[in-house]
Scaffold this motif. Structure first.
Motif, mmCIF file in Angstrom:
data_model
loop_
_atom_site.group_PDB
_atom_site.id
_atom_site.type_symbol
_atom_site.label_atom_id
_atom_site.label_comp_id
_atom_site.label_asym_id
_atom_site.label_seq_id
_atom_site.Cartn_x
_atom_site.Cartn_y
_atom_site.Cartn_z
ATOM 1 N N ASN A 1 0.419 4.143 -2.638
ATOM 2 C CA ASN A 1 -0.041 5.374 -2.319
ATOM 3 C C ASN A 1 1.081 6.590 -2.512
ATOM 4 O O ASN A 1 0.977 7.593 -2.970
ATOM 5 C CB ASN A 1 -0.280 5.431 -0.724
ATOM 6 N N LEU B 1 -5.308 12.382 0.783
ATOM 7 C CA LEU B 1 -4.502 13.354 0.012
ATOM 8 C C LEU B 1 -5.310 14.363 -0.529
ATOM 9 O O LEU B 1 -4.684 15.676 -0.761
ATOM 10 C CB LEU B 1 -3.634 12.468 -1.305
ATOM 11 N N SER C 1 1.038 -1.205 0.120
ATOM 12 C CA SER C 1 -0.192 0.134 -0.145
ATOM 13 C C SER C 1 0.789 1.263 -0.046
ATOM 14 O O SER C 1 0.429 2.158 -0.719
ATOM 15 C CB SER C 1 -0.884 0.188 1.113
ATOM 16 N N ASP D 1 -5.604 1.998 2.886
ATOM 17 C CA ASP D 1 -6.314 1.305 1.389
ATOM 18 C C ASP D 1 -5.934 2.677 0.602
ATOM 19 O O ASP D 1 -6.282 3.705 0.814
ATOM 20 C CB ASP D 1 -7.634 1.027 1.639
ATOM 21 N N PRO D 2 -5.413 2.220 -0.739
ATOM 22 C CA PRO D 2 -5.358 3.413 -1.682
ATOM 23 C C PRO D 2 -6.298 4.284 -1.929
ATOM 24 O O PRO D 2 -6.129 5.376 -2.112
ATOM 25 C CB PRO D 2 -4.935 2.466 -2.836
ATOM 26 N N LYS E 1 -8.751 5.358 0.178
ATOM 27 C CA LYS E 1 -8.854 6.133 1.351
ATOM 28 C C LYS E 1 -7.665 7.035 1.577
ATOM 29 O O LYS E 1 -7.842 8.261 1.580
ATOM 30 C CB LYS E 1 -8.780 5.384 2.710
ATOM 31 N N PHE E 2 -6.396 6.592 1.021
ATOM 32 C CA PHE E 2 -5.437 7.460 0.904
ATOM 33 C C PHE E 2 -5.617 8.650 -0.178
ATOM 34 O O PHE E 2 -5.342 9.774 0.217
ATOM 35 C CB PHE E 2 -4.092 6.599 0.607
ATOM 36 N N GLU E 3 -6.203 8.355 -1.423
ATOM 37 C CA GLU E 3 -6.512 9.470 -2.165
ATOM 38 C C GLU E 3 -7.445 10.429 -1.506
ATOM 39 O O GLU E 3 -7.333 11.469 -1.917
ATOM 40 C CB GLU E 3 -6.956 8.599 -3.647
ATOM 41 N N ASP F 1 -0.503 7.716 7.121
ATOM 42 C CA ASP F 1 -1.559 7.569 6.139
ATOM 43 C C ASP F 1 -1.062 6.676 4.828
ATOM 44 O O ASP F 1 -1.736 6.271 4.020
ATOM 45 C CB ASP F 1 -1.709 8.857 5.666
ATOM 46 N N PHE F 2 0.222 6.519 4.781
ATOM 47 C CA PHE F 2 0.715 5.506 3.568
ATOM 48 C C PHE F 2 0.325 4.276 3.633
ATOM 49 O O PHE F 2 0.308 3.612 2.801
ATOM 50 C CB PHE F 2 2.100 5.947 3.493
ATOM 51 N N HIS G 1 0.949 7.396 -6.266
ATOM 52 C CA HIS G 1 -0.273 8.302 -6.395
ATOM 53 C C HIS G 1 0.142 9.776 -6.083
ATOM 54 O O HIS G 1 -0.228 10.624 -6.586
ATOM 55 C CB HIS G 1 -1.417 7.640 -5.804
ATOM 56 N N ALA G 2 0.646 9.913 -4.833
ATOM 57 C CA ALA G 2 1.056 11.231 -4.422
ATOM 58 C C ALA G 2 2.050 11.634 -5.463
ATOM 59 O O ALA G 2 1.791 12.953 -5.767
ATOM 60 C CB ALA G 2 1.721 11.053 -3.147
#
Length: 264
Positions: free
Chosen positions: A9, A74, A5, A66-67, A69-71, A62-63, A12-13
């Motif tokens: 993540n 962010l 994850s 779940d991707p 939730k992370f999105e 946060d990293f 994505h960041a």
């Protein structure tokens, strides 16, 4: 290491910024090592994880979300949350560049507290666990006025945008903060760092001031007793001042800038 994850993540960041290269430059992280984080081949140290998280405006934990939730996290942070962590992420900045400036310094600046004099102090810049620390000592004896002053400052250093930023606080019951901004060593000159220092004057009703500052590098190992013995206040024409120091501090229209506080 399997794709985690964290790696998902982090990718994505990174996609929310201009480029990975730009991210690495701003963080002062090695690009090859950062690629290992992005590809899930390695995990950053707790210190680097905190810096990466602060850079993107999230918390280190946060990293692991779940991707999806992370999105959402962010997006909600918009890169502007957790200002204190974001400030901490600026230190040490470009660590490889800052490492070239580790060591002991004899430092000189013009102070509002001592008109017509130059304050000579000593400073050490060292690194521990990826953090670049600064310790400065001022020892002043003004026999005509029967003044003995011993001050100690501790702080952090950062290398950003080809400048060295040093933020220190005085130790003791009534702390204050000082900042110094210096230009790095030049290609053919590895002795002096030149710039400005900002602080408050303890002998002038705590008025804020800014003045020229110049630091003379003495290497990573030096005679610390001798270094400390040189501290004090010196006349601007003192023979104890290196010519480069005297010329730099005497340059410009006004070596010290200050302004009274409060209304007219």
């Amino acid at each position: 290491m399997q794709d985690t994850s964290f790696a998902i993540n982090l990718r994505h960041a990174c996609s929310t910024r201009k480029s990975v290269s730009e991210i690495c430059r701003q963080l002062g992280v090695n690009r090859q090592q950062f690629n290992r984080y992005v590809n899930g081949e390695a995990m950053p140290s707790p210190h680097n994880l905190a810096r990466i998280a602060a850079f993107f405006g999230v918390r280190p934990g946060d990293f692991s979300l779940d991707p999806l939730k992370f999105e959402q996290r962010l997006l909600s942070s918009s890169g502007g949350a957790f200002e204190a962590d974001a400030l901490q992420a600026c230190f040490p900045g470009n660590l490889p560049a800052l490492r070239r400036h580790l060591g002991y310094y004899q430092t000189y600046h013009v102070s509002l507290s001592w008109p017509g004099m130059i304050v000579c102090s000593c400073t050490r810049i060292d690194e521990k666990d990826g953090v670049v620390r600064v310790k400065t000592i001022e020892r002043i004896q003004d026999r005509p006025h029967e003044i003995r002053q011993f001050s100690k400052y501790v702080g952090l250093a950062s290398f950003l945008q080809n400048r060295i930023f040093i933020v220190e606080r005085s130790t003791g019951a009534e702390s204050m903060i000082a900042e110094t901004i210096l230009a790095p060593f030049e290609t053919h000159q590895r002795i002096y760092l030149k710039g400005m220092t900002l602080g408050i004057s303890w002998r002038k009703q705590n008025l804020p001031y800014a003045s020229r500052a110049i630091w003379r590098h003495l290497g990573t190992d030096t005679d610390r007793r001798l270094l400390l013995s040189r501290c004090g206040v010196l006349p601007q024409n003192s023979r104890l001042l290196p010519p480069t120091v005297r010329e730099f501090l005497e340059g410009g229209d006004s070596p010290v800038l200050s302004a009274p506080l409060g209304g007219a």
